[in-house]
Design an enzyme around this catalytic site. Structure first.
Site, PDB file in Angstrom:
ATOM      1  N   LYS A  60       8.293  16.187  14.574  1.00 54.96           N
ATOM      2  CA  LYS A  60       8.093  16.007  13.129  1.00 54.96           C
ATOM      3  C   LYS A  60       9.167  15.088  12.548  1.00 54.96           C
ATOM      4  CE  LYS A  60       5.976  20.563  12.633  1.00 54.96           C
ATOM      5  NZ  LYS A  60       4.569  20.300  12.345  1.00 54.96           N
ATOM      6  N   HIS A  90       5.657  29.496   7.358  1.00 58.06           N
ATOM      7  CA  HIS A  90       4.757  29.130   8.458  1.00 58.06           C
ATOM      8  C   HIS A  90       4.683  30.335   9.398  1.00 58.06           C
ATOM      9  CE1 HIS A  90       3.610  27.066  12.222  1.00 58.06           C
ATOM     10  NE2 HIS A  90       3.241  26.035  11.490  1.00 58.06           N
ATOM     11  N   GLN A 106      10.017  20.852   8.301  1.00 51.96           N
ATOM     12  CA  GLN A 106       9.487  19.855   7.354  1.00 51.96           C
ATOM     13  C   GLN A 106      10.578  19.155   6.570  1.00 51.96           C
ATOM     14  OE1 GLN A 106       6.506  18.825   7.375  1.00 51.96           O
ATOM     15  NE2 GLN A 106       5.579  20.415   8.623  1.00 51.96           N
ATOM     16  N   ASP A 145      14.315  27.242   8.545  1.00 51.58           N
ATOM     17  CA  ASP A 145      13.301  26.506   9.292  1.00 51.58           C
ATOM     18  C   ASP A 145      13.235  25.103   8.703  1.00 51.58           C
ATOM     19  OD1 ASP A 145      10.954  25.302  10.088  1.00 51.58           O
ATOM     20  OD2 ASP A 145       9.697  27.082   9.798  1.00 51.58           O
ATOM     21  N   CYS A 180      -1.277  27.041   9.059  1.00 51.82           N
ATOM     22  CA  CYS A 180      -0.458  28.109   9.668  1.00 51.82           C
ATOM     23  C   CYS A 180       0.380  28.819   8.615  1.00 51.82           C
ATOM     24  CB  CYS A 180       0.442  27.569  10.777  1.00 51.82           C
ATOM     25  SG  CYS A 180      -0.479  26.961  12.178  1.00 51.82           S
TER      26      CYS A 180
HETATM   27  C1  LIG Z   1       7.564  24.791   8.324  1.00 54.30           C
HETATM   28  C2  LIG Z   1       7.163  24.813   9.761  1.00 54.30           C
HETATM   29  N1  LIG Z   1       7.721  25.694  10.583  1.00 54.30           N
HETATM   30  C3  LIG Z   1       7.414  25.749  11.894  1.00 54.30           C
HETATM   31  C4  LIG Z   1       6.481  24.907  12.432  1.00 54.30           C
HETATM   32  C5  LIG Z   1       6.168  24.984  13.892  1.00 54.30           C
HETATM   33  O1  LIG Z   1       6.605  23.827  14.516  1.00 54.30           O
HETATM   34  P1  LIG Z   1       6.281  23.572  16.075  1.00 54.30           P
HETATM   35  O2  LIG Z   1       4.806  23.771  16.213  1.00 54.30           O
HETATM   36  O3  LIG Z   1       6.701  22.164  16.296  1.00 54.30           O
HETATM   37  O4  LIG Z   1       7.075  24.559  16.845  1.00 54.30           O
HETATM   38  C6  LIG Z   1       5.844  23.991  11.617  1.00 54.30           C
HETATM   39  C7  LIG Z   1       4.776  23.110  12.139  1.00 54.30           C
HETATM   40  O5  LIG Z   1       3.902  22.684  11.432  1.00 54.30           O
HETATM   41  C8  LIG Z   1       6.206  23.920  10.245  1.00 54.30           C
HETATM   42  O6  LIG Z   1       5.642  23.037   9.423  1.00 54.30           O
END
Ligand SMILES: Cc1ncc(COP(=O)(O)O)c(C=O)c1O
Length: 401
Positions: A221, A118, A198, A195, A359
Protein backbone atom coordinates in the site's frame (compact mmCIF):
# COMPACT_ATOMS: atom_id res chain seq x y z
CA UNK A 1 3.64 22.28 -7.94
CA UNK A 2 3.44 18.49 -7.81
CA UNK A 3 3.80 17.11 -11.34
CA UNK A 4 1.76 13.91 -11.18
CA UNK A 5 1.64 13.53 -14.96
CA UNK A 6 5.43 13.47 -15.15
CA UNK A 7 5.69 11.14 -12.16
CA UNK A 8 3.17 8.75 -13.71
CA UNK A 9 5.74 7.96 -16.43
CA UNK A 10 7.76 6.10 -13.79
CA UNK A 11 4.99 3.47 -13.49
CA UNK A 12 5.16 0.83 -16.25
CA UNK A 13 1.59 -0.32 -15.60
CA UNK A 14 0.31 2.89 -17.19
CA UNK A 15 2.32 2.38 -20.38
CA UNK A 16 0.98 -1.16 -20.55
CA UNK A 17 -2.58 0.10 -19.92
CA UNK A 18 -2.70 3.59 -21.45
CA UNK A 19 -6.47 3.80 -20.87
CA UNK A 20 -6.33 2.88 -17.21
CA UNK A 21 -7.63 5.29 -14.59
CA UNK A 22 -6.52 3.61 -11.39
CA UNK A 23 -8.46 4.75 -8.33
CA UNK A 24 -8.10 1.59 -6.23
CA UNK A 25 -4.97 2.70 -4.42
CA UNK A 26 -6.23 1.98 -0.91
CA UNK A 27 -6.42 -1.70 -1.94
CA UNK A 28 -2.93 -1.73 -3.42
CA UNK A 29 -0.73 0.81 -5.13
CA UNK A 30 1.08 0.52 -8.46
CA UNK A 31 4.86 0.18 -8.35
CA UNK A 32 7.40 2.60 -9.80
CA UNK A 33 10.06 1.20 -12.14
CA UNK A 34 12.80 1.69 -9.52
CA UNK A 35 11.03 -0.76 -7.19
CA UNK A 36 10.65 -3.36 -9.93
CA UNK A 37 14.29 -2.78 -10.92
CA UNK A 38 15.48 -3.16 -7.33
CA UNK A 39 13.84 -6.58 -7.04
CA UNK A 40 15.14 -7.71 -10.42
CA UNK A 41 18.64 -6.37 -9.61
CA UNK A 42 18.61 -8.29 -6.35
CA UNK A 43 17.69 -11.57 -8.06
CA UNK A 44 20.13 -11.01 -10.91
CA UNK A 45 23.08 -9.88 -8.79
CA UNK A 46 22.75 -10.71 -5.11
CA UNK A 47 20.40 -13.63 -4.73
CA UNK A 48 21.32 -15.84 -1.78
CA UNK A 49 19.84 -16.65 1.60
CA UNK A 50 20.50 -14.13 4.35
CA UNK A 51 22.41 -14.13 7.63
CA UNK A 52 24.07 -17.52 7.71
CA UNK A 53 26.03 -17.78 4.49
CA UNK A 54 29.80 -17.80 4.25
CA UNK A 55 30.08 -16.57 0.68
CA UNK A 56 30.02 -13.19 -0.98
CA UNK A 57 26.49 -13.44 -2.38
CA UNK A 58 25.17 -14.30 1.06
CA UNK A 59 26.77 -11.21 2.52
CA UNK A 60 25.51 -9.04 -0.35
CA UNK A 61 21.98 -10.41 0.19
CA UNK A 62 22.25 -9.83 3.95
CA UNK A 63 23.48 -6.28 3.40
CA UNK A 64 20.59 -5.59 1.03
CA UNK A 65 18.02 -7.06 3.42
CA UNK A 66 19.42 -5.31 6.51
CA UNK A 67 19.83 -2.12 4.50
CA UNK A 68 16.08 -2.20 3.83
CA UNK A 69 15.45 -2.53 7.57
CA UNK A 70 17.47 0.64 8.18
CA UNK A 71 15.52 2.47 5.45
CA UNK A 72 12.24 1.52 7.13
CA UNK A 73 13.54 2.68 10.52
CA UNK A 74 14.53 6.05 9.05
CA UNK A 75 11.23 6.37 7.21
CA UNK A 76 9.11 6.16 10.37
CA UNK A 77 11.79 7.69 12.61
CA UNK A 78 12.22 4.55 14.71
CA UNK A 79 15.13 4.92 17.14
CA UNK A 80 16.79 1.71 15.88
CA UNK A 81 16.61 -0.70 12.93
CA UNK A 82 16.62 -3.48 15.55
CA UNK A 83 13.04 -2.51 16.41
CA UNK A 84 11.84 -3.18 12.84
CA UNK A 85 10.36 -6.63 12.27
CA UNK A 86 9.56 -7.68 8.72
CA UNK A 87 6.21 -9.42 8.32
CA UNK A 88 4.04 -10.39 5.34
CA UNK A 89 1.94 -7.29 5.86
CA UNK A 90 -0.29 -5.41 8.28
CA UNK A 91 -2.44 -8.45 8.98
CA UNK A 92 0.49 -10.63 9.97
CA UNK A 93 2.03 -7.82 12.04
CA UNK A 94 -1.16 -7.43 14.10
CA UNK A 95 -1.45 -11.19 14.54
CA UNK A 96 2.17 -11.25 15.71
CA UNK A 97 1.45 -8.67 18.41
CA UNK A 98 -1.74 -10.47 19.47
CA UNK A 99 0.13 -13.78 19.71
CA UNK A 100 3.25 -12.54 21.51
CA UNK A 101 2.67 -9.39 23.54
CA UNK A 102 -1.00 -10.43 23.78
CA UNK A 103 -0.14 -13.58 25.67
CA UNK A 104 0.55 -11.43 28.75
CA UNK A 105 -3.15 -10.48 29.01
CA UNK A 106 -5.50 -12.12 31.48
CA UNK A 107 -9.23 -12.36 32.07
CA UNK A 108 -10.85 -8.97 32.56
CA UNK A 109 -8.07 -6.98 30.84
CA UNK A 110 -9.48 -4.62 28.25
CA UNK A 111 -8.55 -3.89 24.64
CA UNK A 112 -10.04 -0.78 23.08
CA UNK A 113 -10.75 -0.75 19.33
CA UNK A 114 -12.80 1.70 17.33
CA UNK A 115 -15.93 1.23 15.27
CA UNK A 116 -14.00 1.96 12.08
CA UNK A 117 -11.40 -0.79 12.20
CA UNK A 118 -10.45 -3.06 9.31
CA UNK A 119 -11.14 -6.73 10.06
CA UNK A 120 -7.35 -7.20 10.40
CA UNK A 121 -7.51 -4.99 13.49
CA UNK A 122 -10.57 -6.71 14.94
CA UNK A 123 -10.39 -10.46 14.45
CA UNK A 124 -6.90 -11.07 15.97
CA UNK A 125 -8.09 -9.26 19.13
CA UNK A 126 -11.31 -11.26 19.22
CA UNK A 127 -9.25 -14.44 18.99
CA UNK A 128 -6.95 -13.17 21.75
CA UNK A 129 -9.98 -12.28 23.90
CA UNK A 130 -11.31 -15.82 23.43
CA UNK A 131 -7.97 -17.29 24.52
CA UNK A 132 -7.35 -15.03 27.51
CA UNK A 133 -10.75 -13.81 28.73
CA UNK A 134 -9.81 -10.22 27.82
CA UNK A 135 -12.69 -7.92 26.91
CA UNK A 136 -13.04 -5.72 23.80
CA UNK A 137 -14.40 -2.18 24.13
CA UNK A 138 -15.41 -0.26 21.03
CA UNK A 139 -15.05 3.51 20.59
CA UNK A 140 -18.03 5.09 18.85
CA UNK A 141 -17.60 7.54 16.02
CA UNK A 142 -18.68 11.16 15.90
CA UNK A 143 -21.01 12.47 13.19
CA UNK A 144 -18.04 13.00 10.82
CA UNK A 145 -16.75 9.44 11.05
CA UNK A 146 -13.78 10.13 13.34
CA UNK A 147 -13.36 8.47 16.73
CA UNK A 148 -15.41 10.17 19.43
CA UNK A 149 -12.68 11.31 21.84
CA UNK A 150 -15.07 11.82 24.75
CA UNK A 151 -16.31 8.27 24.39
CA UNK A 152 -12.73 7.05 24.02
CA UNK A 153 -11.73 8.80 27.26
CA UNK A 154 -14.71 7.29 29.07
CA UNK A 155 -13.59 3.77 28.05
CA UNK A 156 -10.03 4.18 29.36
CA UNK A 157 -9.36 2.76 32.83
CA UNK A 158 -6.69 0.86 34.71
CA UNK A 159 -8.12 -2.28 33.07
CA UNK A 160 -7.17 -0.99 29.61
CA UNK A 161 -4.06 -2.77 28.36
CA UNK A 162 -4.16 -1.87 24.68
CA UNK A 163 -5.72 0.63 22.32
CA UNK A 164 -5.60 -0.66 18.72
CA UNK A 165 -6.58 2.01 16.23
CA UNK A 166 -6.36 2.75 12.51
CA UNK A 167 -4.38 5.84 11.71
CA UNK A 168 -6.54 6.35 8.61
CA UNK A 169 -9.83 4.58 7.98
CA UNK A 170 -9.64 2.51 4.79
CA UNK A 171 -13.41 2.71 4.33
CA UNK A 172 -14.17 6.41 4.95
CA UNK A 173 -10.77 8.11 5.07
CA UNK A 174 -10.92 9.80 8.47
CA UNK A 175 -7.56 10.45 10.14
CA UNK A 176 -7.48 9.76 13.87
CA UNK A 177 -5.72 12.11 16.32
CA UNK A 178 -3.05 9.56 17.14
CA UNK A 179 -0.78 11.71 19.34
CA UNK A 180 -3.72 12.75 21.52
CA UNK A 181 -4.96 9.18 21.80
CA UNK A 182 -1.49 7.82 22.67
CA UNK A 183 -1.12 10.42 25.38
CA UNK A 184 -4.51 9.58 26.91
CA UNK A 185 -3.87 5.82 26.66
CA UNK A 186 -0.46 6.12 28.30
CA UNK A 187 -1.97 8.07 31.19
CA UNK A 188 -4.22 5.06 31.75
CA UNK A 189 -1.18 2.75 31.58
CA UNK A 190 -2.18 1.23 28.21
CA UNK A 191 -0.11 0.61 25.09
CA UNK A 192 -1.19 1.79 21.63
CA UNK A 193 -1.02 -0.16 18.39
CA UNK A 194 -1.54 1.97 15.30
CA UNK A 195 -2.60 0.35 12.05
CA UNK A 196 -0.79 2.49 9.52
CA UNK A 197 -1.87 0.56 6.41
CA UNK A 198 -3.65 3.57 4.90
CA UNK A 199 -1.41 6.24 6.37
CA UNK A 200 2.16 5.42 5.53
CA UNK A 201 2.09 6.35 1.83
CA UNK A 202 0.32 9.64 2.52
CA UNK A 203 1.23 11.12 5.90
CA UNK A 204 4.71 11.64 7.27
CA UNK A 205 5.10 9.22 10.14
CA UNK A 206 7.22 9.82 13.22
CA UNK A 207 6.50 7.02 15.65
CA UNK A 208 8.45 8.73 18.42
CA UNK A 209 6.75 12.11 18.09
CA UNK A 210 3.34 10.43 17.97
CA UNK A 211 4.16 8.37 21.09
CA UNK A 212 3.14 5.04 19.55
CA UNK A 213 4.05 1.61 21.01
CA UNK A 214 3.37 -0.60 17.97
CA UNK A 215 3.17 0.66 14.36
CA UNK A 216 2.21 -1.69 11.52
CA UNK A 217 1.89 -1.31 7.77
CA UNK A 218 1.97 -3.20 4.46
CA UNK A 219 4.52 -2.51 1.75
CA UNK A 220 2.10 -2.97 -1.13
CA UNK A 221 0.00 0.00 0.00
CA UNK A 222 3.11 2.19 -0.21
CA UNK A 223 4.38 1.51 -3.77
CA UNK A 224 6.29 -1.61 -2.63
CA UNK A 225 5.80 -5.30 -3.47
CA UNK A 226 3.23 -7.58 -1.90
CA UNK A 227 4.37 -10.10 0.71
CA UNK A 228 6.30 -7.62 2.85
CA UNK A 229 5.16 -5.49 5.76
CA UNK A 230 6.45 -3.96 8.93
CA UNK A 231 5.93 -4.13 12.65
CA UNK A 232 7.76 -1.53 14.69
CA UNK A 233 7.73 -1.99 18.46
CA UNK A 234 8.98 0.46 21.06
CA UNK A 235 12.13 -1.08 22.49
CA UNK A 236 11.15 -1.65 26.15
CA UNK A 237 8.02 -3.46 25.05
CA UNK A 238 9.87 -5.34 22.29
CA UNK A 239 12.47 -6.76 24.67
CA UNK A 240 9.73 -8.41 26.75
CA UNK A 241 7.93 -10.01 23.81
CA UNK A 242 8.27 -13.79 23.50
CA UNK A 243 8.77 -15.31 20.04
CA UNK A 244 5.85 -16.39 17.94
CA UNK A 245 6.72 -18.84 15.17
CA UNK A 246 9.59 -21.25 15.80
CA UNK A 247 12.18 -22.37 13.26
CA UNK A 248 15.44 -21.30 11.69
CA UNK A 249 16.71 -17.71 11.95
CA UNK A 250 14.89 -17.04 15.25
CA UNK A 251 17.06 -19.15 17.54
CA UNK A 252 20.28 -18.64 19.49
CA UNK A 253 20.77 -22.38 20.11
CA UNK A 254 18.72 -25.55 19.74
CA UNK A 255 19.01 -28.88 21.54
CA UNK A 256 16.46 -31.56 22.32
CA UNK A 257 16.43 -30.40 25.91
CA UNK A 258 15.32 -26.92 24.83
CA UNK A 259 16.08 -23.92 22.66
CA UNK A 260 17.09 -20.35 23.29
CA UNK A 261 16.06 -17.49 21.09
CA UNK A 262 17.79 -14.80 19.10
CA UNK A 263 17.55 -11.13 19.98
CA UNK A 264 14.90 -8.93 18.35
CA UNK A 265 14.12 -8.49 15.52
CA UNK A 266 15.38 -11.93 14.41
CA UNK A 267 13.45 -13.65 17.21
CA UNK A 268 10.29 -12.76 15.27
CA UNK A 269 11.47 -13.68 11.78
CA UNK A 270 11.45 -17.49 11.69
CA UNK A 271 12.40 -19.08 8.38
CA UNK A 272 13.74 -17.54 5.20
CA UNK A 273 12.28 -14.05 4.99
CA UNK A 274 10.88 -12.25 1.93
CA UNK A 275 14.31 -10.91 0.99
CA UNK A 276 13.70 -9.45 -2.47
CA UNK A 277 10.41 -7.97 -1.30
CA UNK A 278 12.18 -6.27 1.61
CA UNK A 279 14.68 -4.85 -0.87
CA UNK A 280 11.72 -3.64 -2.97
CA UNK A 281 10.21 -2.04 0.12
CA UNK A 282 13.48 -0.24 0.80
CA UNK A 283 13.50 1.04 -2.79
CA UNK A 284 9.86 2.18 -2.53
CA UNK A 285 10.40 4.10 0.71
CA UNK A 286 13.57 5.67 -0.66
CA UNK A 287 11.61 6.73 -3.74
CA UNK A 288 8.77 8.11 -1.61
CA UNK A 289 11.22 9.99 0.63
CA UNK A 290 12.67 11.60 -2.49
CA UNK A 291 9.32 13.25 -3.28
CA UNK A 292 8.24 16.51 -1.73
CA UNK A 293 5.97 14.90 0.85
CA UNK A 294 4.01 18.01 1.77
CA UNK A 295 3.45 18.79 -1.92
CA UNK A 296 2.29 15.18 -2.39
CA UNK A 297 -0.11 15.48 0.53
CA UNK A 298 -1.46 18.76 -0.86
CA UNK A 299 -1.82 17.16 -4.32
CA UNK A 300 -3.80 14.19 -2.99
CA UNK A 301 -5.92 16.50 -0.84
CA UNK A 302 -6.69 18.63 -3.89
CA UNK A 303 -7.76 15.57 -5.90
CA UNK A 304 -10.14 14.48 -3.16
CA UNK A 305 -11.56 18.01 -2.84
CA UNK A 306 -12.04 18.17 -6.62
CA UNK A 307 -13.79 14.81 -6.53
CA UNK A 308 -16.06 15.66 -3.61
CA UNK A 309 -16.96 19.06 -5.08
CA UNK A 310 -17.85 17.32 -8.35
CA UNK A 311 -19.87 14.62 -6.59
CA UNK A 312 -21.90 17.30 -4.80
CA UNK A 313 -23.12 18.51 -8.24
CA UNK A 314 -24.53 15.08 -9.11
CA UNK A 315 -27.93 14.21 -7.65
CA UNK A 316 -28.41 11.10 -5.52
CA UNK A 317 -24.90 10.63 -4.15
CA UNK A 318 -24.06 10.27 -0.47
CA UNK A 319 -20.44 10.65 0.63
CA UNK A 320 -19.68 8.55 3.71
CA UNK A 321 -17.12 10.06 6.06
CA UNK A 322 -17.02 13.85 6.26
CA UNK A 323 -14.14 14.25 8.66
CA UNK A 324 -12.38 17.62 8.29
CA UNK A 325 -9.19 15.63 8.72
CA UNK A 326 -9.47 13.14 5.91
CA UNK A 327 -7.01 11.22 3.73
CA UNK A 328 -7.06 10.71 0.00
CA UNK A 329 -10.14 8.57 -0.46
CA UNK A 330 -13.87 9.01 -0.89
CA UNK A 331 -16.55 6.43 -0.21
CA UNK A 332 -19.96 6.88 -1.77
CA UNK A 333 -23.36 5.32 -2.32
CA UNK A 334 -26.06 6.13 -4.86
CA UNK A 335 -29.83 6.44 -4.45
CA UNK A 336 -30.62 4.96 -7.83
CA UNK A 337 -27.86 2.40 -8.35
CA UNK A 338 -25.95 -0.33 -6.59
CA UNK A 339 -22.21 0.35 -6.15
CA UNK A 340 -21.38 -2.99 -7.84
CA UNK A 341 -23.33 -2.06 -10.96
CA UNK A 342 -21.71 1.36 -11.08
CA UNK A 343 -18.23 -0.18 -10.68
CA UNK A 344 -18.89 -2.54 -13.61
CA UNK A 345 -19.81 0.37 -15.85
CA UNK A 346 -16.73 2.29 -14.70
CA UNK A 347 -14.55 -0.74 -15.41
CA UNK A 348 -15.87 -0.87 -18.99
CA UNK A 349 -14.58 2.67 -19.39
CA UNK A 350 -11.17 1.86 -17.86
CA UNK A 351 -11.74 3.09 -14.31
CA UNK A 352 -10.67 0.84 -11.43
CA UNK A 353 -12.38 1.44 -8.08
CA UNK A 354 -13.27 -0.77 -5.15
CA UNK A 355 -16.76 -1.71 -4.00
CA UNK A 356 -18.06 -3.65 -1.04
CA UNK A 357 -17.61 -3.55 2.70
CA UNK A 358 -13.85 -2.84 2.48
CA UNK A 359 -13.22 -5.41 5.25
CA UNK A 360 -14.92 -3.04 7.69
CA UNK A 361 -18.31 -4.71 8.16
CA UNK A 362 -18.90 -3.32 11.67
CA UNK A 363 -18.36 0.22 10.37
CA UNK A 364 -20.73 -0.24 7.44
CA UNK A 365 -23.26 -1.75 9.83
CA UNK A 366 -22.97 1.38 12.01
CA UNK A 367 -23.49 3.53 8.90
CA UNK A 368 -26.55 1.43 7.99
CA UNK A 369 -25.22 0.39 4.57
CA UNK A 370 -23.90 -2.84 3.13
CA UNK A 371 -21.27 -1.43 0.79
CA UNK A 372 -19.85 1.65 -0.86
CA UNK A 373 -17.91 2.54 -3.95
CA UNK A 374 -14.49 3.84 -2.95
CA UNK A 375 -12.17 5.98 -5.07
CA UNK A 376 -8.71 6.34 -3.56
CA UNK A 377 -5.71 8.34 -4.74
CA UNK A 378 -1.96 8.00 -5.04
CA UNK A 379 0.87 10.22 -6.23
CA UNK A 380 0.35 9.38 -9.93
CA UNK A 381 -3.32 10.37 -10.03
CA UNK A 382 -4.15 13.56 -11.83
CA UNK A 383 -6.90 16.10 -11.98
CA UNK A 384 -7.80 14.59 -15.41
CA UNK A 385 -8.43 11.26 -13.64
CA UNK A 386 -10.97 12.98 -11.41
CA UNK A 387 -12.65 14.80 -14.32
CA UNK A 388 -12.92 11.55 -16.27
CA UNK A 389 -14.29 9.68 -13.24
CA UNK A 390 -16.95 12.37 -12.69
CA UNK A 391 -17.97 12.37 -16.37
CA UNK A 392 -18.23 8.58 -16.59
CA UNK A 393 -20.05 8.39 -13.26
CA UNK A 394 -22.60 10.96 -14.47
CA UNK A 395 -23.22 8.90 -17.64
CA UNK A 396 -23.44 5.70 -15.64
CA UNK A 397 -25.98 7.04 -13.17
CA UNK A 398 -28.11 8.33 -16.04
CA UNK A 399 -28.09 4.88 -17.64
CA UNK A 400 -28.80 3.08 -14.35
CA UNK A 401 -31.55 5.39 -13.07
C1 LIG B 1 -6.62 -0.07 7.53
C2 LIG B 1 -6.17 -1.41 7.05
N1 LIG B 1 -5.69 -2.28 7.93
C3 LIG B 1 -5.25 -3.50 7.56
C4 LIG B 1 -5.30 -3.90 6.25
C5 LIG B 1 -4.79 -5.25 5.87
O1 LIG B 1 -3.65 -5.11 5.09
P1 LIG B 1 -2.95 -6.40 4.42
O2 LIG B 1 -4.05 -7.11 3.69
O3 LIG B 1 -1.94 -5.82 3.51
O4 LIG B 1 -2.38 -7.20 5.53
C6 LIG B 1 -5.81 -3.04 5.30
C7 LIG B 1 -5.95 -3.45 3.88
O5 LIG B 1 -6.79 -2.98 3.17
C8 LIG B 1 -6.24 -1.74 5.70
O6 LIG B 1 -6.72 -0.87 4.82
Amino acid sequence: MFDALELKKQFPIFSNHPDLTYLDNAATMQKPRCVLDAERFFYENHNANVHRGAHRLASAATDAYEGARQIVANFINAPSHEEIIFTRGTTEAINLVANTWGSTLSAGDEIILSALEHHANIVPWQMLAQRTGAVLKIIQLDQYGTVDLEHFSSLLSDKTKLVAISHVSNAIGSIQPIAWMCNAAHHAGAKVLVDGAQAVAHLEIDVQALGIDFYVFSGHKAYAPTGIGVLWVENNTLQKMPPWQGGGEMIASVSFSGSTYAAAPYRFEAGTPAIAQAVGLGAALTWLSGLDRSALLAHEHQLRQQLETGLAQIAGITIHGQSPNKAALTSMTFTTAHPYDVAQFLDHRGIAVRVGHHCAQPLLHTLGISGTLRASFAAYNTSQDVEYFLAVLTDTLEILS
